[in-house]
Design a protein around this motif. Sequence first.
Motif, PDB file in Angstrom:
ATOM      1  N   VAL A 186     -32.604  56.830   5.491  1.00 17.66           N
ATOM      2  CA  VAL A 186     -31.334  56.844   4.788  1.00 17.66           C
ATOM      3  C   VAL A 186     -30.899  55.577   4.287  1.00 17.66           C
ATOM      4  N   GLY A 187     -30.979  54.551   4.927  1.00 18.00           N
ATOM      5  CA  GLY A 187     -30.689  53.118   4.584  1.00 18.00           C
ATOM      6  C   GLY A 187     -31.461  52.819   3.483  1.00 18.00           C
ATOM      7  N   LEU A 188     -32.898  52.737   3.111  1.00 19.72           N
ATOM      8  CA  LEU A 188     -33.667  52.491   2.314  1.00 19.72           C
ATOM      9  C   LEU A 188     -33.360  53.433   1.226  1.00 19.72           C
ATOM     10  N   GLY A 189     -33.135  54.627   1.183  1.00 17.32           N
ATOM     11  CA  GLY A 189     -32.813  55.470   0.184  1.00 17.32           C
ATOM     12  C   GLY A 189     -31.383  54.950  -0.657  1.00 17.32           C
ATOM     13  N   ARG A 190     -30.652  54.976   0.228  1.00 22.08           N
ATOM     14  CA  ARG A 190     -29.146  54.363  -0.430  1.00 22.08           C
ATOM     15  C   ARG A 190     -29.355  52.946  -0.987  1.00 22.08           C
ATOM     16  N   ALA A 191     -30.266  51.954  -0.600  1.00 24.59           N
ATOM     17  CA  ALA A 191     -30.396  51.064  -1.185  1.00 24.59           C
ATOM     18  C   ALA A 191     -31.023  51.210  -2.518  1.00 24.59           C
ATOM     19  N   LEU A 192     -32.267  51.985  -2.485  1.00 27.23           N
ATOM     20  CA  LEU A 192     -32.851  52.155  -3.805  1.00 27.23           C
ATOM     21  C   LEU A 192     -31.906  52.794  -5.043  1.00 27.23           C
ATOM     22  N   VAL A 193     -30.981  53.786  -4.365  1.00 22.90           N
ATOM     23  CA  VAL A 193     -30.149  54.511  -5.423  1.00 22.90           C
ATOM     24  C   VAL A 193     -29.254  53.187  -5.965  1.00 22.90           C
ATOM     25  N   LEU A 194     -28.720  52.467  -5.067  1.00 19.03           N
ATOM     26  CA  LEU A 194     -27.885  51.182  -5.723  1.00 19.03           C
ATOM     27  C   LEU A 194     -28.735  50.521  -6.898  1.00 19.03           C
ATOM     28  N   LEU A 195     -29.656  49.965  -6.336  1.00 19.52           N
ATOM     29  CA  LEU A 195     -30.459  49.278  -7.206  1.00 19.52           C
ATOM     30  C   LEU A 195     -30.737  49.828  -8.367  1.00 19.52           C
ATOM     31  N   HIS A 196     -31.013  51.230  -8.362  1.00 14.87           N
ATOM     32  CA  HIS A 196     -31.353  51.949  -9.825  1.00 14.87           C
ATOM     33  C   HIS A 196     -30.068  51.922 -10.662  1.00 14.87           C
ATOM     34  N   MET A 197     -29.279  52.368 -10.016  1.00 13.74           N
ATOM     35  CA  MET A 197     -27.915  52.412 -10.842  1.00 13.74           C
ATOM     36  C   MET A 197     -27.354  51.019 -11.353  1.00 13.74           C
ATOM     37  N   ASN A 198     -27.562  49.722 -10.692  1.00 11.04           N
ATOM     38  CA  ASN A 198     -27.308  48.689 -11.054  1.00 11.04           C
ATOM     39  C   ASN A 198     -28.116  48.342 -12.034  1.00 11.04           C
ATOM     40  N   LYS A 199     -29.432  48.457 -12.201  1.00 11.52           N
ATOM     41  CA  LYS A 199     -30.297  48.411 -13.036  1.00 11.52           C
ATOM     42  C   LYS A 199     -29.765  48.991 -14.465  1.00 11.52           C
ATOM     43  N   MET A 200     -29.544  50.331 -14.057  1.00 11.66           N
ATOM     44  CA  MET A 200     -28.838  51.000 -15.577  1.00 11.66           C
ATOM     45  C   MET A 200     -27.805  50.332 -16.056  1.00 11.66           C
ATOM     46  N   LEU A 201     -26.840  49.740 -15.193  1.00 13.19           N
ATOM     47  CA  LEU A 201     -25.708  49.294 -15.565  1.00 13.19           C
ATOM     48  C   LEU A 201     -25.898  48.011 -16.421  1.00 13.19           C
ATOM     49  N   GLN A 202     -26.822  47.189 -15.781  1.00 14.58           N
ATOM     50  CA  GLN A 202     -27.296  45.854 -16.432  1.00 14.58           C
ATOM     51  C   GLN A 202     -27.896  46.103 -17.804  1.00 14.58           C
ATOM     52  N   ASN A 203     -28.740  47.234 -17.901  1.00 10.31           N
ATOM     53  CA  ASN A 203     -29.398  47.377 -19.100  1.00 10.31           C
ATOM     54  C   ASN A 203     -28.423  47.934 -20.145  1.00 10.31           C
ATOM     55  N   TRP A 204     -27.413  48.788 -19.936  1.00 10.52           N
ATOM     56  CA  TRP A 204     -26.543  49.169 -20.783  1.00 10.52           C
ATOM     57  C   TRP A 204     -25.552  47.907 -21.250  1.00 10.52           C
ATOM     58  N   THR A 205     -25.264  47.107 -20.432  1.00 11.49           N
ATOM     59  CA  THR A 205     -24.563  46.122 -20.847  1.00 11.49           C
ATOM     60  C   THR A 205     -25.240  44.948 -21.696  1.00 11.49           C
ATOM     61  N   ALA A 206     -26.608  44.935 -21.460  1.00  9.41           N
ATOM     62  CA  ALA A 206     -27.170  43.966 -22.394  1.00  9.41           C
ATOM     63  C   ALA A 206     -27.536  44.594 -23.602  1.00  9.41           C
ATOM     64  N   SER A 207     -27.647  45.897 -23.680  1.00  8.10           N
ATOM     65  CA  SER A 207     -28.065  46.722 -24.883  1.00  8.10           C
ATOM     66  C   SER A 207     -26.903  46.680 -25.685  1.00  8.10           C
ATOM     67  N   MET A 208     -25.549  46.918 -25.329  1.00 10.63           N
ATOM     68  CA  MET A 208     -24.495  46.872 -25.936  1.00 10.63           C
ATOM     69  C   MET A 208     -24.023  45.352 -26.528  1.00 10.63           C
ATOM     70  N   ALA A 209     -24.765  44.372 -25.637  1.00  9.24           N
ATOM     71  CA  ALA A 209     -24.619  43.254 -26.505  1.00  9.24           C
ATOM     72  C   ALA A 209     -25.340  42.922 -27.632  1.00  9.24           C
ATOM     73  N   GLN A 210     -26.357  43.425 -27.458  1.00 15.47           N
ATOM     74  CA  GLN A 210     -27.455  43.280 -28.470  1.00 15.47           C
ATOM     75  C   GLN A 210     -27.068  44.301 -29.778  1.00 15.47           C
ATOM     76  N   PHE A 211     -26.503  45.239 -29.437  1.00 20.76           N
ATOM     77  CA  PHE A 211     -25.798  46.063 -30.480  1.00 20.76           C
ATOM     78  C   PHE A 211     -24.943  45.279 -31.244  1.00 20.76           C
ATOM     79  N   TYR A 212     -23.738  44.791 -30.573  1.00 21.35           N
ATOM     80  CA  TYR A 212     -22.751  44.134 -31.118  1.00 21.35           C
ATOM     81  C   TYR A 212     -22.992  42.882 -31.980  1.00 21.35           C
TER      82      TYR A 212
END
Length: 178
Positions: A100-126
């Motif tokens: 459970v702990g490992l699964g929760r950590a993986l979910v958090l890492l994945h969502m964080n990766k998506m957020l970082q990707n979105w932020t970086a992509s939007m900076a490149q778009f702008y």
Amino acid sequence: MTIQVIVPGCGYSLSMTQQMNFSSSTPEFREQVHAYNESRFHQLNGLVIASSEGAWQYLLTVNGGGAVAVVAFIGAVPQLQKRVWPYVVLAIFAIGLLLVGLGRALVLLHMNKMLQNWTASMAQFYSNKLDWHAVTRADEALVKPGEFWPWLLGWVSFGLFAIGLVFLCVCFIAFGVP
């Protein structure tokens, strides 16, 4: 051939070959993109926080509760302290907790990766380094790849809980309840 731009509330049609970057778009479109970016950022940020709840909380509760119950039972019944099977059941629930702990950590890492990707992509778009379609494609490409391992760990954790319960019942039947 034309396509509809994927910005909610914006009905511009563009040809498939036309590149659409921030500086070449209309002010109205820029406002729509900015509003969508803000909305998407808050959505992904909320997912980073909220995605680790629900089913994970249930798995944490049942595996943790099972482990606590077995420890209490072993402590309350001295005859069980000399047998192996209660410790096997305890190990099953403990492994479920670790998953459970490992699964929760993986979910958090994945969502964080998506957020970082979105932020970086939007900076490149702008700054006109990416067009809008590239931004949305990059975002969509990250959704599925991070789902498998947390999903698998969640089901294995649930399976371990079920196995622990069945094994406990079988041992009670086979060896009796002291």
